[in-house]
Design a protein around this motif. Structure first.
Motif, PDB file in Angstrom:
ATOM      1  N   HIS A 115       0.798  -1.223   0.000  1.00  0.00           N
ATOM      2  CA  HIS A 115       0.000   0.000   0.000  1.00  0.00           C
ATOM      3  C   HIS A 115       0.833   1.276   0.000  1.00  0.00           C
ATOM      4  CE1 HIS A 115      -3.977  -1.789   0.294  1.00  0.00           C
ATOM      5  NE2 HIS A 115      -3.507  -2.634   1.186  1.00  0.00           N
ATOM      6  N   ASN A 116       2.168   1.137   0.094  1.00  0.00           N
ATOM      7  CA  ASN A 116       2.993   2.338   0.242  1.00  0.00           C
ATOM      8  C   ASN A 116       4.127   2.440  -0.769  1.00  0.00           C
ATOM      9  OD1 ASN A 116       1.851   3.747   2.704  1.00  0.00           O
ATOM     10  ND2 ASN A 116       2.161   1.685   3.535  1.00  0.00           N
ATOM     11  N   GLY A 117       4.018   1.712  -1.842  1.00  0.00           N
ATOM     12  CA  GLY A 117       5.001   1.852  -2.912  1.00  0.00           C
ATOM     13  C   GLY A 117       6.403   1.442  -2.538  1.00  0.00           C
ATOM     14  N   VAL A 118       6.537   0.448  -1.653  1.00  0.00           N
ATOM     15  CA  VAL A 118       7.862  -0.049  -1.275  1.00  0.00           C
ATOM     16  C   VAL A 118       8.543  -0.668  -2.493  1.00  0.00           C
ATOM     17  CG1 VAL A 118       9.030  -1.852   0.076  1.00  0.00           C
ATOM     18  CG2 VAL A 118       7.391  -0.320   1.180  1.00  0.00           C
ATOM     19  N   THR A 119       9.817  -0.323  -2.702  1.00  0.00           N
ATOM     20  CA  THR A 119      10.533  -0.756  -3.903  1.00  0.00           C
ATOM     21  C   THR A 119      11.314  -2.052  -3.717  1.00  0.00           C
ATOM     22  OG1 THR A 119      12.433   0.627  -3.306  1.00  0.00           O
ATOM     23  CG2 THR A 119      10.737   1.612  -4.727  1.00  0.00           C
TER      24      THR A 119
END
Length: 325
Positions: A119-123
């Motif tokens: 949900h938080n755009g972790v790469t």
């Protein structure tokens, strides 16, 4: 400071503290998360945390990783883009007595981190798995390979770790963020876990108590020094897979050592001979572990540097200082 903070779960744990220190050393900002449970002496966890908490760029959050709403909010509010997820309920034998601790920490905790990442755009999500996923296998050939079968866990702990790998595989495919699972092989060294054999043996040998040698001493382990482990963890963090790809890597010494040889090396480091009581294999134990590290080596150039003798000598020196501190 470099970019967005990196979240390290289990930061008051053995591997977590060392990984956080290495990241801080190279100028990263680090947010540590730990629940500080009492699986072993909380004073050791507090001492590890104290090493980190005085450092620039570090913040410790006391929290349960299974609290998915708190984890999601933490990742969002801090702008975290990389996670090193090391928090877990460890220990094979403890899983026989407290199975639900593994359900919460390992299964719900892992799912919580997957959701926070999604949900938080972790790469890149790097997480701890275990050599225990390979089950009980003979010591032969060139070691356990990542594509070997992992369908016969002999402990609940092993089953939860394999479950985490499967959850990560599905999330990488469904939601596209890269993930790397690390199958650790018997990690040892300063600031280690007191439930591990080398640590508990040290305490008993110095006290003059007998040590219980399970499997009649016929077991072998791929003992891997903590600095070598951290080399691998940080190198993998710096080499994310492609979008939507989940990879697993062995991190081990790739030089298995018989249990009796480890005890002999420890006796030399301590200058004391151990009183030994031979015991049969314990439920959940495996006969041997042996890492084939060619996949990790090809990606990062990973090569363990610290032999068991030097590693145990360093551990013993730390242990004496810690005990007398």
């Amino acid at each position: 400071m470099m970019g967005a903070p990196i979240l390290v779960t289990g930061a008051a744990g053995f591997i977590g503290m060392h990984v956080a220190e290495r990241l801080l050393d190279r100028g990263e900002q680090v947010i540590g998360v730990d629940v500080f449970n009492d699986y072993y002496d909380p004073r050791l966890k507090a001492a590890r945390a104290a090493r980190l908490e005085g450092r620039d760029g570090f913040r410790m959050v006391r929290a349960d990783i299974a609290d998915h709403e708190q984890m999601r909010a933490l990742v969002a509010d801090a702008g975290v883009k990389r996670i090193v997820h090391l928090a877990a309920q460890a220990g094979v034998r403890y899983s026989l007595e407290n199975p639900f601790a593994y359900e919460r920490s390992n299964l719900a905790g892992h799912l919580s981190m997957l959701e926070a990442a999604r949900h938080n755009g972790v790469t890149h999500l790097v997480y701890a798995s275990s050599s225990s996923v390979y089950g009980d296998r003979p010591l032969e050939g060139s070691g356990f390979r990542e594509d070997d079968p992992t369908v016969q866990p002999v402990s609940l702990y092993a089953a939860t770790k394999r479950s985490c790998e499967l959850m990560s595989q599905s999330y990488a495919k469904l939601y596209g963020f890269p993930q790397s699972g690390l199958r650790f092989f018997t990690v040892y060294g300063p600031w280690g876990r007191p439930d591990m054999a080398y640590f508990s043996f040290t305490q008993k040998i110095v006290r003059g108590d007998a040590i219980e040698v399970y499997g009649e001493g016929r077991m072998a382990r791929d003992f891997t020094y903590i600095d070598d482990i951290v080399d691998g963890v940080v190198a993998v963090l710096d080499h994310p897979p492609a979008q939507g790809v989940h990879e697993v890597y062995n991190i081990g010494d790739s030089q298995p050592v018989g249990l009796m040889d480890m005890i002999s090396t420890l006796e030399t480091a301590l200058g004391v001979e151990a009183k030994k009581v031979m015991r049969p294999m314990q439920p959940g134990d495996v006969t041997a572990t042996y890492a084939d590290i060619s996949k990790l080596n090809a990606l990062t150039g990973y090569q363990p540097k610290v032999p068991l003798k030097a590693g145990l000598e360093t551990f013993v020196a730390w242990w004496r200082q810690y005990e007398n501190g």
